[in-house]
Scaffold this motif. Structure first.
Motif, PDB file in Angstrom:
ATOM      1  N   SER A 103       0.847  -1.198   0.000  1.00 15.15           N
ATOM      2  CA  SER A 103       0.000   0.000   0.000  1.00 15.15           C
ATOM      3  C   SER A 103       0.876   1.238   0.000  1.00 15.15           C
ATOM      4  O   SER A 103       2.015   1.205   0.493  1.00 15.15           O
ATOM      5  CB  SER A 103      -0.921   0.021   1.228  1.00 15.15           C
ATOM      6  OG  SER A 103      -0.183   0.368   2.387  1.00 15.15           O
ATOM      7  N   MET A 153      -5.473   0.921  -1.255  1.00 11.77           N
ATOM      8  CA  MET A 153      -5.288   2.285  -1.747  1.00 11.77           C
ATOM      9  C   MET A 153      -6.417   3.172  -1.273  1.00 11.77           C
ATOM     10  O   MET A 153      -7.556   2.721  -1.115  1.00 11.77           O
ATOM     11  CB  MET A 153      -5.231   2.320  -3.285  1.00 11.77           C
ATOM     12  CG  MET A 153      -3.897   1.937  -3.877  1.00 11.77           C
ATOM     13  SD  MET A 153      -3.865   2.228  -5.666  1.00 11.77           S
ATOM     14  CE  MET A 153      -2.252   1.545  -6.080  1.00 11.77           C
ATOM     15  N   ILE A 164      -1.397   6.957  -5.011  1.00 20.73           N
ATOM     16  CA  ILE A 164      -0.972   5.758  -5.727  1.00 20.73           C
ATOM     17  C   ILE A 164       0.462   5.399  -5.373  1.00 20.73           C
ATOM     18  O   ILE A 164       0.876   4.257  -5.494  1.00 20.73           O
ATOM     19  CB  ILE A 164      -1.131   5.925  -7.251  1.00 20.73           C
ATOM     20  CG1 ILE A 164      -1.119   4.560  -7.933  1.00 20.73           C
ATOM     21  CG2 ILE A 164      -0.044   6.860  -7.821  1.00 20.73           C
ATOM     22  CD1 ILE A 164      -1.665   4.568  -9.331  1.00 20.73           C
ATOM     23  N   PHE A 211     -10.101  -0.685  -1.837  1.00 22.67           N
ATOM     24  CA  PHE A 211     -10.080   0.753  -2.096  1.00 22.67           C
ATOM     25  C   PHE A 211     -10.956   1.458  -1.062  1.00 22.67           C
ATOM     26  O   PHE A 211     -12.130   1.116  -0.903  1.00 22.67           O
ATOM     27  CB  PHE A 211     -10.593   1.067  -3.503  1.00 22.67           C
ATOM     28  CG  PHE A 211      -9.683   0.595  -4.602  1.00 22.67           C
ATOM     29  CD1 PHE A 211      -8.650   1.401  -5.060  1.00 22.67           C
ATOM     30  CD2 PHE A 211      -9.860  -0.661  -5.164  1.00 22.67           C
ATOM     31  CE1 PHE A 211      -7.811   0.963  -6.080  1.00 22.67           C
ATOM     32  CE2 PHE A 211      -9.022  -1.104  -6.177  1.00 22.67           C
ATOM     33  CZ  PHE A 211      -7.989  -0.293  -6.632  1.00 22.67           C
ATOM     34  N   GLN A 232      -2.528  12.474  -7.720  1.00 22.20           N
ATOM     35  CA  GLN A 232      -2.439  11.143  -7.093  1.00 22.20           C
ATOM     36  C   GLN A 232      -3.814  10.474  -7.053  1.00 22.20           C
ATOM     37  O   GLN A 232      -3.957   9.291  -7.373  1.00 22.20           O
ATOM     38  CB  GLN A 232      -1.874  11.275  -5.682  1.00 22.20           C
ATOM     39  CG  GLN A 232      -0.382  11.565  -5.613  1.00 22.20           C
ATOM     40  CD  GLN A 232       0.447  10.303  -5.713  1.00 22.20           C
ATOM     41  OE1 GLN A 232       0.076   9.245  -5.214  1.00 22.20           O
ATOM     42  NE2 GLN A 232       1.587  10.413  -6.383  1.00 22.20           N
ATOM     43  N   ARG A 233      -4.838  11.234  -6.675  1.00 22.09           N
ATOM     44  CA  ARG A 233      -6.187  10.672  -6.599  1.00 22.09           C
ATOM     45  C   ARG A 233      -6.671  10.245  -7.975  1.00 22.09           C
ATOM     46  O   ARG A 233      -7.294   9.177  -8.124  1.00 22.09           O
ATOM     47  CB  ARG A 233      -7.146  11.721  -6.009  1.00 22.09           C
ATOM     48  CG  ARG A 233      -8.605  11.267  -5.931  1.00 22.09           C
ATOM     49  CD  ARG A 233      -8.772  10.011  -5.101  1.00 22.09           C
ATOM     50  NE  ARG A 233     -10.155   9.568  -5.062  1.00 22.09           N
ATOM     51  CZ  ARG A 233     -10.548   8.386  -4.618  1.00 22.09           C
ATOM     52  NH1 ARG A 233      -9.637   7.509  -4.175  1.00 22.09           N
ATOM     53  NH2 ARG A 233     -11.809   8.049  -4.607  1.00 22.09           N
ATOM     54  N   VAL A 257      -5.130   6.970  -8.857  1.00 21.97           N
ATOM     55  CA  VAL A 257      -5.755   5.856  -8.120  1.00 21.97           C
ATOM     56  C   VAL A 257      -7.027   5.415  -8.832  1.00 21.97           C
ATOM     57  O   VAL A 257      -7.267   4.214  -9.028  1.00 21.97           O
ATOM     58  CB  VAL A 257      -6.070   6.270  -6.665  1.00 21.97           C
ATOM     59  CG1 VAL A 257      -6.972   5.241  -5.988  1.00 21.97           C
ATOM     60  CG2 VAL A 257      -4.792   6.429  -5.864  1.00 21.97           C
ATOM     61  N   ARG A 272      -7.781   1.822 -10.504  1.00 20.33           N
ATOM     62  CA  ARG A 272      -8.968   1.063 -10.089  1.00 20.33           C
ATOM     63  C   ARG A 272      -9.796   0.636 -11.301  1.00 20.33           C
ATOM     64  O   ARG A 272     -10.288  -0.496 -11.377  1.00 20.33           O
ATOM     65  CB  ARG A 272      -9.802   1.934  -9.152  1.00 20.33           C
ATOM     66  CG  ARG A 272     -11.013   1.280  -8.516  1.00 20.33           C
ATOM     67  CD  ARG A 272     -11.618   2.269  -7.514  1.00 20.33           C
ATOM     68  NE  ARG A 272     -12.752   1.709  -6.805  1.00 20.33           N
ATOM     69  CZ  ARG A 272     -14.014   1.827  -7.189  1.00 20.33           C
ATOM     70  NH1 ARG A 272     -14.294   2.484  -8.308  1.00 20.33           N
ATOM     71  NH2 ARG A 272     -15.001   1.296  -6.484  1.00 20.33           N
TER      72      ARG A 272
END
Length: 484
Positions: free
Chosen positions: A13, A81, A85, A119, A134-135, A138, A142
């Protein structure tokens, strides 16, 4: 000496899930202590902050890969996560993504490790461009994971993640035990067949000669005689059917074995485990699609509106709140993992339960209330309404008992007597405890049922009221008429 198999778990993670990483270790320790030992295994979590030592190489992730990320050594890969990421590597978008890719590649080549990914779906205060980037990555990862035929789990809080993981680890261990047991069962069956053939081949010539028809009797005549002799008459067939039906009727039941009661419905559980905080973990494989739908309907809603239900097993009974419901499919067969948390029972009538009244002691009143519940014997008139047998059910709805509890259940299950007795046991334990008649059921024997009458024998320990006095024991023995 018992051989214990070590099953290694790789934990991956980014840095924004420290609580979840700690919970993975805590849950694994808990499962090792309560469940894994009985299955002959021990789980070990491998993580970068604890299992990696300093080194020098191409890059930090490459060093980590060489030290701990040989994925064929692991049985399970757990990835987590939230909004990050992670840090980019020369080979992948982040260290976690690279470790995930190594796990998936090894799974395709070697059949392990299993890959679980979680998640977190919770609001966060993201303000900088780097945090938003970063979000976004992610969410992209996903989406790719899902398109790659992966099944991930969403959760809202670290505690929710912990509860999901606990149930899923137990479910995984149970299914893994089944897989390892199947080849042994096949070997045993094959061995039994060989033994049977060997015994058959060693039968004596005299025994074989006895199977031949007597001299002077044709084979056709012998077969006719045999068929006539073995064909039962109509009366005989009825007698056999009656005998078969009687054989299906169960003997007296002293425990419900693997049965549990959930919300007034009954299921057979593969696992019923009470945790130190009195939460309960259940693993239930539904017997049919109807049971699967009933279990699926238990899935909790929002925290403030979570479902409360009546629960009972061999040791516990009370009002429970559904914490989580997860399901997994193996060879097309679903299995549900359910976590329940206890709801404090109402103590409004606690004083009344321990009071003397009209020359009846508290223990005598408890016995009279037990006889009402188990045998359907009405309370004496002189006790009045002061000792009405009732309790607060789910969502504080009052439940009153004015007659015996068994006839209604018998009316539903009299065509399936083998199901009635274990369910009646749970029903009785639930009412005896919820009505504060006893704190512990020491003995409860029901049946066998004959002519719609069921013998009952009960012994229970009452709650200790004073520290300097032993708990009282009450006994009830008699017969309950199940229908008019």
């Amino acid at each position: 000496m018992l051989q214990v198999e070590k099953l290694k778990i790789f934990l991956a993670s980014p840095s924004d899930a420290p609580t979840e990483r700690r919970y993975v270790v805590e849950v694994v320790e808990e499962v090792n202590r309560l469940v894994a030992g009985d299955r002959g295994v021990v789980l070990e979590v491998v993580r970068s902050e604890k299992n990696v030592f300093p080194g020098y190489g191409t890059d930090g992730q490459d060093i980590l890969n060489k030290q701990i990320a040989n994925m064929q050594e692991y049985e399970l890969f757990i990835g987590i996560m939230w909004n990050r990421i992670g840090t980019k590597t020369p080979r992948a978008r982040s260290g976690t993504v690279e470790e995930f890719g190594r796990a998936v590649s090894t799974l395709r080549r070697k059949g392990k490790p299993q890959v679980w990914f979680y998640f977190r779906q919770a609001a966060a205060h993201l303000t900088t461009k780097e945090e938003l980037q970063q979000r976004a990555e992610v969410l992209e990862f996903r989406s790719k994971f899902q398109r790659g035929k992966g099944l991930f789990w969403d959760y809202t809080t670290p505690a929710d993640f912990r509860n999901q993981l606990r149930g899923q680890l137990i479910l995984w261990l149970n299914q893994r035990k089944k897989k390892t047991a199947q080849p042994r069962a096949a070997e045993k069956k094959q061995g039994n067949n060989v033994s049977g053939e060997a015994i058959k081949s060693r039968s004596s010539p005299v025994a074989r000669d006895r199977k031949k028809p007597a001299s002077g009797t044709t084979t056709k005549t012998a077969m006719a005689k045999t068929n006539t002799a073995t064909r039962p008459s109509t009366a005989s067939r009825k007698a056999l059917a009656s005998k078969s039906s009687a054989a299906r009727s169960p003997r007296a039941v002293r425990s419900p074995e693997a049965w549990v009661m959930l919300d007034g419905k009954f299921f057979q559980a593969q696992l019923s485990n009470t945790q130190p905080d009195r939460s309960i973990i259940l693993q239930i494989p539904p017997k049919d699609m109807e049971q699967a739908a009933e279990l699926k309907a238990l899935h909790p809603g929002e925290f403030h509106n979570r479902k409360q239900l009546a629960y009972a097993d061999l040791h516990e009974a009370g009002i429970m709140q559904i914490s989580s419901v997860t399901t997994e499919s193996l060879a097309g067969k679903p299995s549900f993992s359910i976590i329940l948390n206890p709801i404090q029972r109402s103590q409004n009538s606690g004083f009344a339960m321990e009071a003397n009244f009209n020359n009846h002691s508290a223990d005598e009143i408890a016995e009279l209330r037990a006889r009402l519940i188990l045998l359907g014997e009405a309370l004496p008139r002189d006790l009045g309404r002061f000792f009405t047998t009732q309790f607060d059910g789910p969502h504080n709805r009052p439940v009153a008992i004015e007659e015996g509890i068994f006839p209604e259940l018998w009316a539903k299950l009299q065509t399936q007597p083998e199901l009635f007795l274990p369910r009646a046991w749970l029903w009785a334990a639930y009412y005896l405890k919820m009505c504060q008649v006893v704190e512990d059921v020491l003995e409860l024997q029901l049946g066998p049922v004959k002519n719609k009458v069921m013998p009952v024998r009960f012994r229970g320990r009452r709650k200790r009221v004073y520290a300097n006095q032993e708990s009282s024991i009450i006994n009830v023995e008699g017969s309950c008429t199940l229908s008019a």
